[in-house]
Design an enzyme around this catalytic site. Sequence first.
Site, PDB file in Angstrom:
ATOM      1  N   ARG A 199       0.832  -1.211   0.000  1.00 42.15           N
ATOM      2  CA  ARG A 199       0.000   0.000   0.000  1.00 42.15           C
ATOM      3  C   ARG A 199       0.867   1.261   0.000  1.00 42.15           C
ATOM      4  O   ARG A 199       0.544   2.244  -0.680  1.00 42.15           O
ATOM      5  CB  ARG A 199      -0.932  -0.009   1.213  1.00 42.15           C
ATOM      6  CG  ARG A 199      -1.920   1.162   1.274  1.00 42.15           C
ATOM      7  CD  ARG A 199      -2.922   0.941   2.396  1.00 42.15           C
ATOM      8  NE  ARG A 199      -3.956   1.966   2.421  1.00 42.15           N
ATOM      9  CZ  ARG A 199      -3.954   3.012   3.270  1.00 42.15           C
ATOM     10  NH1 ARG A 199      -2.956   3.131   4.146  1.00 42.15           N
ATOM     11  NH2 ARG A 199      -4.918   3.899   3.237  1.00 42.15           N
ATOM     12  N   HIS A 206       0.556   4.228  -2.718  1.00 40.64           N
ATOM     13  CA  HIS A 206       0.286   5.608  -2.315  1.00 40.64           C
ATOM     14  C   HIS A 206       1.447   6.533  -2.664  1.00 40.64           C
ATOM     15  O   HIS A 206       1.248   7.740  -2.814  1.00 40.64           O
ATOM     16  CB  HIS A 206      -0.026   5.662  -0.819  1.00 40.64           C
ATOM     17  CG  HIS A 206      -1.421   5.235  -0.503  1.00 40.64           C
ATOM     18  ND1 HIS A 206      -2.166   5.812   0.518  1.00 40.64           N
ATOM     19  CD2 HIS A 206      -2.221   4.300  -1.064  1.00 40.64           C
ATOM     20  CE1 HIS A 206      -3.369   5.234   0.561  1.00 40.64           C
ATOM     21  NE2 HIS A 206      -3.418   4.309  -0.383  1.00 40.64           N
ATOM     22  N   ASN A 230      -3.802   8.709   4.225  1.00 41.85           N
ATOM     23  CA  ASN A 230      -2.654   8.110   4.914  1.00 41.85           C
ATOM     24  C   ASN A 230      -2.699   8.241   6.429  1.00 41.85           C
ATOM     25  O   ASN A 230      -2.078   7.443   7.134  1.00 41.85           O
ATOM     26  CB  ASN A 230      -1.351   8.758   4.406  1.00 41.85           C
ATOM     27  CG  ASN A 230      -1.116   8.530   2.931  1.00 41.85           C
ATOM     28  OD1 ASN A 230      -1.466   7.488   2.389  1.00 41.85           O
ATOM     29  ND2 ASN A 230      -0.525   9.507   2.269  1.00 41.85           N
ATOM     30  N   HIS A 250      -5.830  -6.014  -2.741  1.00 47.98           N
ATOM     31  CA  HIS A 250      -6.662  -6.143  -1.543  1.00 47.98           C
ATOM     32  C   HIS A 250      -6.898  -7.593  -1.150  1.00 47.98           C
ATOM     33  O   HIS A 250      -7.637  -7.864  -0.208  1.00 47.98           O
ATOM     34  CB  HIS A 250      -8.005  -5.440  -1.755  1.00 47.98           C
ATOM     35  CG  HIS A 250      -7.920  -3.955  -1.645  1.00 47.98           C
ATOM     36  ND1 HIS A 250      -9.001  -3.118  -1.856  1.00 47.98           N
ATOM     37  CD2 HIS A 250      -6.873  -3.129  -1.342  1.00 47.98           C
ATOM     38  CE1 HIS A 250      -8.629  -1.861  -1.691  1.00 47.98           C
ATOM     39  NE2 HIS A 250      -7.344  -1.843  -1.389  1.00 47.98           N
TER      40      HIS A 250
END
Length: 322
Positions: free
Chosen positions: A67, A71, A99, A198
């Site tokens: 992740r 990001h 975040n 995911h």
Amino acid sequence: MASFKLEFFNIFALFMIIASIFMTSSTNAQLSRSFYASSCSLLETTVREGVREALRKEARMGASILRLFFHDCFVNGCDGSILLDDTAKFTGEKNAFPNRNSARGFEVIDDLKGRVERVCNNTVSCADILALAARESVVLLGGPSWVVPLGRRDARTASQSAANSDLPGPSSDLATLIRQFAAKGLSATDMTALSGGHTIGFSQCLNFRSRIYNDANIDANFAATRQANCPASGGDSNLAPFDLTQNRFDNIYFRQLTNKRGLLHSDQELFNNGTQDSLVTTYSTRPLIFFRDFANAMVKMGNISPLTGTNGEIRRSCRVVN
């Protein structure tokens, strides 16, 4: 004989996946798989061992590192900007809404940076370390491998506003998801494949509360199970897994979507009488196709606007600019 044929098919299929990724990465003119071949030949082994130790302590960390990379890349490119701490004179991305109190794994990247510095001082960027750590996390949890083109340099700046605007949200609809990924040069197929990340990890109650209490396209038993740990008010940070095998990288995530058991609204949007239904169905029954597309999409995402040449810097600490 039948088992031998199946094993041969799986090995051949995985070989073709890796070959496909090599061809994709070798066409990128800015980054190179051999960038550190002479300057830091132990880089990938060093990162792999560090990630293995981190996942041995906490398997969930693999999802957190993946992740972080996502990001990072979606905000002004894969430049390590998400790793920068806020200071009195500098506002980074760690406290942007997507975040804040959720991005994690920074201490693992710090550890990896320290390990790499010990074998090749002031040579490898934090951005490249994060890119390699994301791949190793996926591989160690049972997912596909891919060639990581290297040569990124670290940003001297960050953008909290871009993090707030450019990162897809948990309530996004399909059209928004496709548009936001397209803005980064990624196709709808890339978007659906990358969403398969995911298949590992957890999400906080505040991200899926609206779905489990308000959405109609949700399995009633699944909603009830999630409501038990995510009340209508309060418990914002309570965690739930994205799928039933949250520490194993597989295609169960897509199977759950076909059964209306996506955790986030944005997850279920991939299978909701829309353009991605057919691809989700394919991924739910043919994991090697998902693995191939995910690996290809990770290479493409890793090539988003890297700083190369004399741009940026090689940070001494991933948390602060030099």
